[in-house]
Design an enzyme around this catalytic site. Structure first.
Site, PDB file in Angstrom:
ATOM      1  N   GLY A   1       0.902  -0.990   0.145  1.00 34.88           N
ATOM      2  CA  GLY A   1       0.167   0.137  -0.145  1.00 34.88           C
ATOM      3  C   GLY A   1       1.002   1.158   0.031  1.00 34.88           C
TER       4      GLY A   1
ATOM      5  NE  ARG B   1      14.404  15.757  -2.940  1.00 32.97           N
ATOM      6  CZ  ARG B   1      15.102  16.251  -1.881  1.00 32.97           C
ATOM      7  NH1 ARG B   1      15.178  15.672  -0.663  1.00 32.97           N
ATOM      8  NH2 ARG B   1      15.754  17.521  -1.838  1.00 32.97           N
TER       9      ARG B   1
ATOM     10  NE  ARG C   1      18.204  15.111  -6.070  1.00 34.02           N
ATOM     11  CZ  ARG C   1      17.181  16.487  -5.894  1.00 34.02           C
ATOM     12  NH1 ARG C   1      17.331  17.079  -4.893  1.00 34.02           N
ATOM     13  NH2 ARG C   1      16.565  16.659  -6.920  1.00 34.02           N
TER      14      ARG C   1
ATOM     15  NE  ARG D   1      -1.173  -4.699  -0.620  1.00 31.45           N
ATOM     16  CZ  ARG D   1      -1.866  -3.863  -0.325  1.00 31.45           C
ATOM     17  NH1 ARG D   1      -2.886  -3.512  -1.090  1.00 31.45           N
ATOM     18  NH2 ARG D   1      -1.705  -2.792   0.537  1.00 31.45           N
TER      19      ARG D   1
ATOM     20  N   GLY E   1       6.310  -2.594   3.275  1.00 30.22           N
ATOM     21  CA  GLY E   1       6.132  -3.221   4.383  1.00 30.22           C
ATOM     22  C   GLY E   1       6.497  -4.656   4.476  1.00 30.22           C
ATOM     23  CG  ASP E   2       4.362  -7.569   6.454  1.00 35.50           C
ATOM     24  OD1 ASP E   2       3.831  -7.201   5.511  1.00 35.50           O
ATOM     25  OD2 ASP E   2       3.830  -8.308   7.475  1.00 35.50           O
TER      26      ASP E   2
ATOM     27  CB  THR F   1       2.781   0.089   5.759  1.00 34.27           C
ATOM     28  OG1 THR F   1       1.727   0.165   6.301  1.00 34.27           O
ATOM     29  CG2 THR F   1       3.989  -0.345   6.941  1.00 34.27           C
ATOM     30  CB  ILE F   2      -0.758   4.556   6.541  1.00 38.57           C
ATOM     31  CG1 ILE F   2      -1.754   3.372   6.148  1.00 38.57           C
ATOM     32  CG2 ILE F   2      -0.459   5.346   5.398  1.00 38.57           C
ATOM     33  CD1 ILE F   2      -3.276   3.683   5.896  1.00 38.57           C
ATOM     34  CG  ASP F   3      -1.240  -0.700   7.604  1.00 40.63           C
ATOM     35  OD1 ASP F   3      -2.063   0.191   7.347  1.00 40.63           O
ATOM     36  OD2 ASP F   3      -1.226  -1.809   7.018  1.00 40.63           O
TER      37      ASP F   3
ATOM     38  CG  ASP G   1       1.768  -3.288   9.633  1.00 39.68           C
ATOM     39  OD1 ASP G   1       2.465  -2.737   9.058  1.00 39.68           O
ATOM     40  OD2 ASP G   1       1.037  -4.361   9.406  1.00 39.68           O
TER      41      ASP G   1
ATOM     42  NE  ARG H   1     -26.948  14.078  14.050  1.00 39.08           N
ATOM     43  CZ  ARG H   1     -27.185  14.707  13.118  1.00 39.08           C
ATOM     44  NH1 ARG H   1     -25.865  15.066  12.425  1.00 39.08           N
ATOM     45  NH2 ARG H   1     -28.440  14.935  12.755  1.00 39.08           N
TER      46      ARG H   1
ATOM     47  NE  ARG I   1      -2.535  -5.201   4.821  1.00 37.75           N
ATOM     48  CZ  ARG I   1      -3.267  -5.478   3.610  1.00 37.75           C
ATOM     49  NH1 ARG I   1      -3.726  -6.550   3.423  1.00 37.75           N
ATOM     50  NH2 ARG I   1      -2.672  -4.378   2.635  1.00 37.75           N
TER      51      ARG I   1
ATOM     52  CB  ALA J   1     -11.501   8.553  20.510  1.00 35.38           C
TER      53      ALA J   1
ATOM     54  CB  ILE K   1      -9.562   9.886   2.648  1.00 35.41           C
ATOM     55  CG1 ILE K   1     -10.377  10.129   1.466  1.00 35.41           C
ATOM     56  CG2 ILE K   1      -8.952  10.900   3.242  1.00 35.41           C
ATOM     57  CD1 ILE K   1     -11.598  11.008   2.100  1.00 35.41           C
TER      58      ILE K   1
ATOM     59  NE  ARG L   1      -2.807   3.035   0.595  1.00 34.64           N
ATOM     60  CZ  ARG L   1      -3.250   1.904   0.212  1.00 34.64           C
ATOM     61  NH1 ARG L   1      -3.883   1.014   0.797  1.00 34.64           N
ATOM     62  NH2 ARG L   1      -3.336   1.605  -1.110  1.00 34.64           N
TER      63      ARG L   1
HETATM   64  O1  F6P Z   1      -1.326  -1.454   4.363  1.00 36.21           O
HETATM   65  C1  F6P Z   1      -1.907  -0.371   3.947  1.00 36.21           C
HETATM   66  C2  F6P Z   1      -3.424  -0.417   3.939  1.00 36.21           C
HETATM   67  O2  F6P Z   1      -4.027   0.838   3.516  1.00 36.21           O
HETATM   68  C3  F6P Z   1      -4.205  -0.938   4.951  1.00 36.21           C
HETATM   69  O3  F6P Z   1      -4.544  -0.182   5.926  1.00 36.21           O
HETATM   70  C4  F6P Z   1      -5.717  -1.364   4.333  1.00 36.21           C
HETATM   71  O4  F6P Z   1      -5.991  -2.484   4.892  1.00 36.21           O
HETATM   72  C5  F6P Z   1      -5.081  -1.939   3.044  1.00 36.21           C
HETATM   73  O5  F6P Z   1      -3.795  -1.203   2.645  1.00 36.21           O
HETATM   74  C6  F6P Z   1      -5.874  -1.634   1.588  1.00 36.21           C
HETATM   75  O6  F6P Z   1      -5.596  -2.287   0.750  1.00 36.21           O
HETATM   76  P1  F6P Z   1      -5.748  -1.769  -0.888  1.00 36.21           P
HETATM   77  O7  F6P Z   1      -5.297  -0.537  -1.126  1.00 36.21           O
HETATM   78  O8  F6P Z   1      -5.268  -2.918  -1.523  1.00 36.21           O
HETATM   79  O9  F6P Z   1      -7.320  -1.758  -0.662  1.00 36.21           O
END
Ligand code: F6P
Length: 412
Positions: free
Chosen positions: A20, A30, A34, A81, A111-112, A134-136, A138, A171, A180, A195, A312, A314
């Site tokens: 992702g 970059r 460089r 992927r 990522g992994d 990765t935004i996760d 993880d 509300r 993920r 939250a 959004i 990502r």
């Molecule tokens: O690993 C990054 C991620 O954005 C996860 O948070 C999410 O579960 C997954 O990728 C979504 O994957 P795709 O872009 O293939 O829908």
């Protein structure tokens, strides 16, 4: 400037971004480009990650071609992927293309999954270095992965807007957060947005006695949902008007049976039971609204709405943190290759940019995620390595739970 040590000579280094996408990947490409060119090494951008190696889709990168990308989200050499790469034939083909293009080292950003590819290539004779992105967030080996901060700031911007309108109308809004299998993005955005509750699979796993036997589904945890409802009602009595609830996408969906009406050819109608999967956040939203209405003879006391910011999270302009860390990690990856090192992942540990063996990093990650056991690791790793893995996992878990506890203490 102090000259950097060089122990191995490279002609062409490849760079790719996999999995992702995440904001900051461009800044890392970059820096890699460089930094390598500054040491007399050509750089080849491998497009669409490992697919570019299998299908031979590449582009020569120059100091100018990576100009003005530090500020752009996504990845300008694209991502994929690539399933074909996950086979010995795929790796063999990739090695052949490297030979054809004269690529004698690769920096793999992702990522992994991307690191597993880098490991396979290294074992097949192409030295690789990984950079966590990765935004996760993880990647257990690293305290930080590129893109996490930008994604957090995006979630914060979305949540702040929802907060405004929740306050006006009294509300609650449930927000489903990406990640993920990991609850990091939900946890960190939750504490930053104030939250009322953060729900992730780490804190609220499926119960052993859950009647839903489907391994990919669960029931709504009514005990937890009821406690949350009570908390919201108590806070409302104190005068609190708006509520945000973060639900990580690692919460399994809820299996529900709903009654629908079927129609036969002659137009006659009949009742049918349909089993449906709904996201945990949506199921919780429905529960809260129903309970509130029941308590107040049909009129909701606190209306709850559900939203999914989805991809959004990502995109977007990378933050300072993502630009700076990407730049430092990109340069570090080239340092390591020049020193003749490979099969390493660049990582950030206690604010220091360092590195870790990829095989070790992948297994410590599996240990943290409960995908392997100490007994299984004993076959391939020394007692000393296993102690180090245990220490990393314990430290990570402790900080994760600390943040959750603090949020519980300070949220209404
Ligand atoms: O690993 C990054 C991620 O954005 C996860 O948070 C999410 O579960 C997954 O990728 C979504 O994957 P795709 O872009 O293939 O829908």
């Amino acid at each position: 400037m102090e000259s950097k040590t060089q122990k191995r000579v490279f002609k062409n280094i490849g760079v790719l971004t996999g999995g992702g996408d995440s904001s900051g990947m461009n800044a890392a490409v970059r820096a890699v480009t460089r930094s390598a060119i500054a040491r007399g090494v050509n750089v080849i951008g491998i497009k669409m990650a490992y697919r570019g190696l299998i299908d031979n889709i590449t582009e020569q990168l120059t100091p100018i071609s990576v100009s003005n990308i530090i500020n752009r989200g996504g990845t300008f050499i694209y991502s994929d992927r690539c399933k074909e790469f996950n086979s010995p034939e795929g790796v063999k083909r990739a090695v052949e293309i490297c030979g054809k293009l004269g690529i004698d080292g690769i920096v793999a950003i992702g990522g992994d999954g991307t690191f597993r590819g880098a490991r396979d290539l290294t074992h097949s004779g192409i030295p690789c270095i990984g950079i966590p992105a990765t935004i996760d967030n993880d990647i257990t080996a690293s305290d930080y992965s590129i893109g996490f901060d930008t994604a957090l700031n995006t979630v914060i911007a979305v949540a702040d807007r929802l907060h405004d309108t929740c306050e006006s109308h009294g509300r609650c809004n449930i927000i489903e957060i990406m990640g993920r299998g990991s609850g990091y993005l939900a946890l960190y955005s939750g504490i930053a947005c104030g939250a009322t509750e953060i729900i992730t699979n780490e804190f609220l796993p499926k119960k052993a006695d859950d009647s839903v036997t489907d391994p990919n589904a669960r029931s709504l945890d009514e005990e937890h949902a009821k406690a949350l409802l009570d908390k919201m009602l108590k806070s409302r009595q104190l005068g609190k008007r708006s509520f945000l609830i973060m639900v990580a996408e690692n919460m399994l969906p809820v299996k529900t049976t709903i009654q629908e009406t079927g129609v036969v050819a002659d137009g006659r109608k009949f009742p049918v039971s349909v089993v449906k999967l709904v996201s945990y956040g949506e199921a919780l939203c429905e529960y809260l609204n129903k309970q509130m209405e029941l308590m107040n003879s049909g009129k909701s006391i606190i209306e709850t709405k559900f939203m999914r910011p989805s991809h959004i999270q990502r995109g977007g302009v990378p933050t300072f943190r993502d630009r700076a860390i990407s730049s430092l990690m990109g340069d570090k990856a080239i340092d390591l290759l020049m020193l003749g090192k490979s099969n390493l992942v660049v990582c950030m540990r206690k604010d220091e940019i360092t590195s870790m063996d990829i095989d070790f990093a992948l297994e410590v990650d599996r240990l943290f995620k409960g995908k392997t056991t100490i007994e299984a690791l004993e076959k391939d790793f020394s007692a000393d390595d296993i102690e180090k893995m245990k220490a990393i996992v314990e430290e990570k878990r402790a900080s994760f739970y600390d943040i959750y506890d603090v949020n519980r203490t300070i949220s209404l």
